[in-house]
Design a protein around this motif. Structure first.
Motif, PDB file in Angstrom:
ATOM      1  N   VAL A 258       9.475 -22.181  -8.669  1.00 29.85           N
ATOM      2  CA  VAL A 258       8.381 -21.194  -9.359  1.00 29.85           C
ATOM      3  C   VAL A 258       7.791 -19.935  -9.254  1.00 29.85           C
ATOM      4  O   VAL A 258       7.942 -19.098  -7.984  1.00 29.85           O
ATOM      5  N   GLU A 259       8.290 -19.420 -10.064  1.00 32.04           N
ATOM      6  CA  GLU A 259       8.113 -18.046 -10.213  1.00 32.04           C
ATOM      7  C   GLU A 259       6.772 -17.749  -9.567  1.00 32.04           C
ATOM      8  O   GLU A 259       5.950 -17.880  -9.746  1.00 32.04           O
ATOM      9  N   LEU A 260       6.081 -16.456  -8.248  1.00 32.84           N
ATOM     10  CA  LEU A 260       5.397 -16.033  -7.506  1.00 32.84           C
ATOM     11  C   LEU A 260       4.789 -14.931  -8.114  1.00 32.84           C
ATOM     12  O   LEU A 260       6.291 -14.671  -7.548  1.00 32.84           O
ATOM     13  N   MET A 261       3.716 -14.223  -8.784  1.00 27.89           N
ATOM     14  CA  MET A 261       4.426 -13.483  -9.805  1.00 27.89           C
ATOM     15  C   MET A 261       3.092 -12.772  -9.200  1.00 27.89           C
ATOM     16  O   MET A 261       1.815 -13.136  -8.629  1.00 27.89           O
ATOM     17  N   ALA A 262       2.120 -10.805  -9.777  1.00 30.50           N
ATOM     18  CA  ALA A 262       1.522 -10.136  -9.132  1.00 30.50           C
ATOM     19  C   ALA A 262       0.580 -10.051 -10.512  1.00 30.50           C
ATOM     20  O   ALA A 262       1.234  -9.813 -11.303  1.00 30.50           O
ATOM     21  N   ASN A 263      -0.959 -10.033 -10.656  1.00 25.34           N
ATOM     22  CA  ASN A 263      -1.465  -9.553 -11.503  1.00 25.34           C
ATOM     23  C   ASN A 263      -1.731  -8.127 -10.906  1.00 25.34           C
ATOM     24  O   ASN A 263      -2.329  -7.204  -9.455  1.00 25.34           O
ATOM     25  N   VAL A 264      -1.591  -7.362 -12.153  1.00 22.31           N
ATOM     26  CA  VAL A 264      -1.581  -5.411 -12.086  1.00 22.31           C
ATOM     27  C   VAL A 264      -2.678  -4.753 -12.896  1.00 22.31           C
ATOM     28  O   VAL A 264      -2.266  -5.334 -13.852  1.00 22.31           O
ATOM     29  N   ALA A 265      -2.902  -3.960 -12.254  1.00 15.15           N
ATOM     30  CA  ALA A 265      -4.119  -2.983 -13.456  1.00 15.15           C
ATOM     31  C   ALA A 265      -3.507  -1.798 -13.110  1.00 15.15           C
ATOM     32  O   ALA A 265      -4.816  -0.990 -14.148  1.00 15.15           O
ATOM     33  N   ASP A 266      -2.881  -0.747 -12.694  1.00 11.77           N
ATOM     34  CA  ASP A 266      -2.882  -0.019 -12.937  1.00 11.77           C
ATOM     35  C   ASP A 266      -1.206  -0.154 -11.313  1.00 11.77           C
ATOM     36  O   ASP A 266      -1.191  -0.188 -10.840  1.00 11.77           O
ATOM     37  N   PRO A 267      -0.752   2.018 -11.220  1.00 10.03           N
ATOM     38  CA  PRO A 267       0.769   1.977 -11.044  1.00 10.03           C
ATOM     39  C   PRO A 267       0.115   1.694  -9.621  1.00 10.03           C
ATOM     40  O   PRO A 267       0.879   1.302  -9.026  1.00 10.03           O
ATOM     41  N   ASP A 268      -0.948   1.529  -8.977  1.00  7.58           N
ATOM     42  CA  ASP A 268      -0.831   1.319  -7.104  1.00  7.58           C
ATOM     43  C   ASP A 268      -1.005   0.394  -7.645  1.00  7.58           C
ATOM     44  O   ASP A 268      -0.213  -0.180  -6.454  1.00  7.58           O
ATOM     45  N   GLY A 269      -1.574  -0.549  -8.181  1.00  4.67           N
ATOM     46  CA  GLY A 269      -1.514  -1.839  -7.992  1.00  4.67           C
ATOM     47  C   GLY A 269      -0.557  -2.829  -7.876  1.00  4.67           C
ATOM     48  O   GLY A 269       0.194  -3.393  -7.416  1.00  4.67           O
ATOM     49  N   ALA A 270       0.683  -1.709  -8.800  1.00  2.81           N
ATOM     50  CA  ALA A 270       2.079  -2.390  -8.600  1.00  2.81           C
ATOM     51  C   ALA A 270       2.890  -2.603  -7.801  1.00  2.81           C
ATOM     52  O   ALA A 270       3.710  -3.100  -7.205  1.00  2.81           O
ATOM     53  N   ARG A 271       2.940  -0.939  -7.583  1.00  4.87           N
ATOM     54  CA  ARG A 271       3.674  -0.658  -5.906  1.00  4.87           C
ATOM     55  C   ARG A 271       3.199  -1.736  -4.394  1.00  4.87           C
ATOM     56  O   ARG A 271       4.421  -1.441  -3.929  1.00  4.87           O
ATOM     57  N   ALA A 272       1.862  -2.165  -4.487  1.00  5.19           N
ATOM     58  CA  ALA A 272       1.014  -2.924  -3.592  1.00  5.19           C
ATOM     59  C   ALA A 272       2.061  -4.016  -3.737  1.00  5.19           C
ATOM     60  O   ALA A 272       2.277  -5.182  -3.079  1.00  5.19           O
ATOM     61  N   ALA A 273       2.345  -4.658  -5.336  1.00  5.41           N
ATOM     62  CA  ALA A 273       3.089  -6.000  -5.573  1.00  5.41           C
ATOM     63  C   ALA A 273       3.974  -5.515  -5.094  1.00  5.41           C
ATOM     64  O   ALA A 273       4.561  -6.943  -5.009  1.00  5.41           O
ATOM     65  N   ALA A 274       4.781  -4.727  -5.125  1.00  4.14           N
ATOM     66  CA  ALA A 274       6.067  -5.012  -4.826  1.00  4.14           C
ATOM     67  C   ALA A 274       6.376  -4.608  -3.374  1.00  4.14           C
ATOM     68  O   ALA A 274       7.539  -5.161  -2.553  1.00  4.14           O
ATOM     69  N   GLU A 275       5.611  -4.384  -2.914  1.00  6.43           N
ATOM     70  CA  GLU A 275       5.859  -4.150  -1.535  1.00  6.43           C
ATOM     71  C   GLU A 275       5.336  -5.403  -1.017  1.00  6.43           C
ATOM     72  O   GLU A 275       5.745  -6.250   0.172  1.00  6.43           O
ATOM     73  N   ALA A 276       4.940  -6.111  -1.593  1.00  8.17           N
ATOM     74  CA  ALA A 276       4.004  -7.739  -1.265  1.00  8.17           C
ATOM     75  C   ALA A 276       5.563  -9.257  -1.405  1.00  8.17           C
ATOM     76  O   ALA A 276       5.129 -10.057  -0.644  1.00  8.17           O
ATOM     77  N   GLY A 277       6.047  -8.353  -1.793  1.00 10.24           N
ATOM     78  CA  GLY A 277       7.568  -9.240  -2.117  1.00 10.24           C
ATOM     79  C   GLY A 277       7.098 -10.255  -4.015  1.00 10.24           C
ATOM     80  O   GLY A 277       7.694 -11.245  -3.544  1.00 10.24           O
ATOM     81  N   ALA A 278       6.362  -9.325  -4.696  1.00 14.45           N
ATOM     82  CA  ALA A 278       5.556 -10.586  -5.716  1.00 14.45           C
ATOM     83  C   ALA A 278       7.750  -9.928  -6.754  1.00 14.45           C
ATOM     84  O   ALA A 278       8.159  -9.543  -6.686  1.00 14.45           O
ATOM     85  N   GLU A 279       7.688 -11.648  -7.424  1.00 17.77           N
ATOM     86  CA  GLU A 279       8.479 -11.404  -7.916  1.00 17.77           C
ATOM     87  C   GLU A 279       8.823 -10.674  -9.311  1.00 17.77           C
ATOM     88  O   GLU A 279       9.865 -10.352  -9.855  1.00 17.77           O
ATOM     89  N   GLY A 280       7.923 -10.690  -9.441  1.00 17.12           N
ATOM     90  CA  GLY A 280       7.428  -9.734 -10.739  1.00 17.12           C
ATOM     91  C   GLY A 280       6.140  -9.390 -11.124  1.00 17.12           C
ATOM     92  O   GLY A 280       5.218 -10.211 -10.168  1.00 17.12           O
ATOM     93  N   VAL A 281       6.278  -9.268 -12.542  1.00 17.39           N
ATOM     94  CA  VAL A 281       4.325  -8.499 -12.485  1.00 17.39           C
ATOM     95  C   VAL A 281       3.684  -9.381 -13.432  1.00 17.39           C
ATOM     96  O   VAL A 281       4.982  -9.921 -14.792  1.00 17.39           O
TER      97      VAL A 281
END
Length: 557
Positions: A258-281
């Motif tokens: 079950v892919e666990l991904m992140a919702n992001v709204a800007d570049p800062d959010g993307a970096r935070a999601a990557a640091e949290a281990g999200a499998e993708g966006v």
């Protein structure tokens, strides 16, 4: 005597602490006339109050981080703007009104001028009124607006929270949130989840809570206990509150991915999601480079912005949602400002009917950004309602070499006709916030409708099932990118209905992974059946949480 209040659970977790209430709105000062000899002292009072407010805001901004620091800095700058203070001083001398009345009228005049200028300056009118309230509170001895700073951790109680208030929430001091208004998909609920703060909204009786009393709230079950048992308070206060980290790919207890991904709204959010281990966006909201502008950004500007998000996920999937203008995100260059019902108007993909060039340029920018980065880019359109719309969007993407083109399923019609939608769309993503709103005919920000505005509604769950079954007929994957994906108790239900990926705020990833990792795919299917068999949302939530009780208790969810 222990009593329990109930509301809508919106952000899981348990918290205990003393209540601190949000200040009442600063009342409009009366028009009281001064004597001429009092004018000099009144002018000095305006200056002193303005300086004190500005200093207080600057101090708070220096201690804050991220969005909170930005919001406070803007407000501090407005408090120090000589335009407001000088006009207030003039009104004191010419009209002989009190300092509070002069500030109130000067701010009203300035706010009206800004609103007439249109965006983006019109958005500063809210900042002017915020500063007005702070200066008037300083002058009259009232509690200043905004999130209180009592000097100790607390449970915040309010009718609801404005965006500027939520931006200044500090999870280190705000232990939990209780509101009498709002709903499960309101701004307050979404921000609470993103910050990892336990929260319960639309609580009947929340207005009776008083500063200094102790409460125990459960953001998973929706309960707020007044005068709780001391042992329960101690247990909640001593519980390890460190954020649960995501460990490896998401999967059920029997190994079903079950892919666990992140919702992001800007570049800062993307970096935070990557640091949290999200499998993708699972949802990249592209509105951040469009909002607050009188004209659309150029292709080059969009390429630069998109690349900064894609760069955070090399080799991983990023699902880009095309412009979702309209409703609560009006944009003058694609939406009208006089629609009688914007939520049911020209929004999302529908704006491309009148402005196909805007969509075409955005797809060009997405394609160029994808070619320049290593992320696996998928594209989806919001507010798709018919198979023809899906067909035309897929064709528009193909013109730019974007082969993985899908749709947001937010309209009940799309869920019910999923079999035909997915003849064209390569994948689907359920936007549960709007799906709930349209299925239940309930505005998601109204506290009075909170019992309707929840993803636990069996009717909404049946729409999720219908979407997954229609997609499965063509071998298409379906994910969830609405706020429902962040509910650890609901996650196995969604998987049991056929969802293969969940996209959420990064802070929820660890909790959702923990519940899925302890639940087999067969149990997920049984939980889905159990929820759909219930007569209403409350029964569905109670039945599933009852079945998962031991696990949720162990995980403090």
């Amino acid at each position: 005597m222990t009593t329990t209040l109930t509301g809508s659970p919106v952000s899981p977790g348990r918290a205990a602490g003393v209540v601190v209430t949000m200040p009442e709105p600063v009342p409009e000062p009366p028009t009281t006339r001064l004597h001429a000899h009092e004018a000099d002292a009144a002018v000095e009072a305006v200056r002193t109050a303005s300086t004190a407010v500005q200093k207080r805001l600057v101090d708070r901004a220096d201690r804050a981080r991220g969005t909170a620091a930005d919001v406070l800095s803007v407000t501090a700058a407005m408090a120090g703007d000589p335009t407001l203070a000088s006009d207030a001083e003039r009104r004191v001398r010419e009209d002989l009104v009190t300092p509070a009345r002069a500030v109130w009228d000067a701010a009203g005049s300035l706010a009206a001028q800004l609103e007439q200028l249109g965006p983006p300056l019109a958005e500063r009118a809210r900042d002017v009124r915020d500063v007005r309230d702070r200066i008037v509170a300083e002058l009259t001895g009232a509690r200043p607006p905004g999130v209180p700073e009592p000097g100790h951790p607390f449970v915040l109680v309010a009718e609801d929270l404005a965006p500027a208030d939520t931006a200044t929430l500090d999870p280190e001091t705000v232990l939990g949130i209780v509101t009498s208004g709002g709903g499960p998909t309101s701004h307050t609920a979404i921000l609470a989840r993103s910050l990892g703060i336990p929260a319960v909204v639309a609580v009947a009786g929340a207005g009776d809570l008083r500063d200094g009393e102790t409460v125990l709230l459960d953001g998973g079950s929706g309960s707020v206990v007044r005068d709780p048992d001391p042992d329960a308070v101690a247990a909640a206060q001593h519980r390890d509150t460190a954020r649960r980290e995501l460990q490896g790919p998401g999967r059920t207890a029997d190994g079903v991915p079950v892919e666990l991904m992140a919702n992001v709204a800007d570049p800062d959010g993307a970096r935070a999601a990557a640091e949290a281990g999200a499998e993708g966006v699972g949802l990249f909201r592209t509105e951040f480079c469009f909002l607050g502008r009188a004209a659309e950004p150029s292709v080059a500007e969009q390429v630069s912005a998109y690349r900064r998000v894609l760069a955070a996920f090399p080799g991983r999937r990023v699902v880009v949602r095309t412009l979702d203008a309209g409703a609560d995100k009006p944009l003058g260059f694609v939406t009208a400002d006089d629609e009688p019902n914007p939520a049911l108007g020209v929004r999302g993909l529908r704006t491309a009917v009148g402005h196909p060039d805007v969509l075409d340029r955005q797809l060009q920018a997405i394609a160029e950004a994808a070619a320049a980065e290593e992320a696996e880019v998928w594209v989806m359109a919001p507010m798709v309602a018919t198979p023809a719309e899906a067909r035309d969007f897929v064709a528009a993407c193909a013109k730019h070499g974007l082969e993985q083109a899908g749709v947001m399923v937010e309209v009940p019609a799309a869920a019910l006709r999923a079999r035909w939608i997915f003849e064209h769309a390569a994948f689907g993503s359920l936007g549960t916030n709007d799906l709930i709103q349209y299925a239940m005919a309930a505005d998601r920000v109204l506290g009075e409708l909170a019992t309707l505005s929840t993803p636990w509604q069996p009717a909404v769950l049946e729409l999720v099932r219908a979407t997954c079954e229609g997609a499965a007929a063509h071998g298409r994957p379906v994910g969830v990118c609405g706020e429902a994906a962040a509910d650890p108790a609901l996650a196995p239900v969604l998987v049991g209905l056929g969802v293969s990926s969940l996209s959420m705020t990064p802070r929820a990833l660890g909790d959702v992974a923990a519940v899925l990792g302890a639940t087999t795919s067969e149990e997920c299917a049984e939980l889905a059946r159990l929820a759909c068999e219930q007569p209403d949302a409350e029964s569905a939530r109670a039945a599933v949480r009852g079945r998962l009780a031991a696990l949720l208790d162990e995980l403090a969810l």
